[in-house]
Design a protein around this motif. Structure first.
Motif: not given
Length: 173
Positions: A138-141, A143-144
């Motif tokens: 995902t975009e969130e993953t 980013a991390l």
């Protein structure tokens, strides 16, 4: 349920023969459960991949074999073909090493994709850097991951990342 490539419906273990897809790893793998599986350790895998990168070799890829992926491959011939054609097929599961012990296949160590990924990242960072691209999740993953890479591997440049929408299957396009 269909049987996997080269299985003929039974389990077997024998040294891998040269001449098939994925020959780049032939000398370090054994044939088991229908696949040529890497029988070395993560350091050897990382060193070879790093040498391919340093030499500017053509793109190559690594796949992970664990009990789940083996079952998926038995049900999905295109996935089985992808495992057979991988330049490296690593034993990424305790079930694979357990099967190796039972079948006397000589695959003694679990080599996880994460071990190879982190080891290669560290080696490339120590060698002065490289460019990496992250695909999936995902975009969130992502980013991390990008933030972690900036902290832990400052010489690696994240050239980009992409979180495609989830689909059961993809076209060749």
């Amino acid at each position: 349920m269909a049987s996997g490539p080269h299985l003929g419906g039974h389990l077997e273990a024998r040294p891998r023969r040269a001449g098939g897809a994925g020959d780049a790893m032939t000398s370090d793998c054994n044939f088991m459960l229908g696949y040529g599986i890497f029988a070395g350790d993560a350091r050897r895998c990382v060193a070879t991949i790093a040498s391919w990168i340093a030499a500017g070799d053509h793109p190559r890829w690594l796949a992970c074999l664990n009990p789940h992926s083996w079952v998926e491959a038995r049900q999905r011939p295109e996935f089985a073909r992808a495992l057979v054609e991988a330049d490296w097929l690593v034993p990424d599961g305790a079930g694979v090493t357990l099967a190796s012990r039972i079948l006397h296949a000589g695959i003694d160590r679990r080599v996880t994709g994460a071990d190879v990924f982190e080891g290669l990242s560290r080696r490339l960072d120590e060698a002065g850097g490289a460019r990496v691209f992250f695909l999936g999740g995902t975009e969130e993953t992502l980013a991390l991951i990008r933030a972690r890479y900036q902290r832990e591997f400052p010489r690696l440049v994240v050239a980009g990342s992409h979180a495609p929408p989830f689909r059961e299957s993809f076209t060749d396009a």
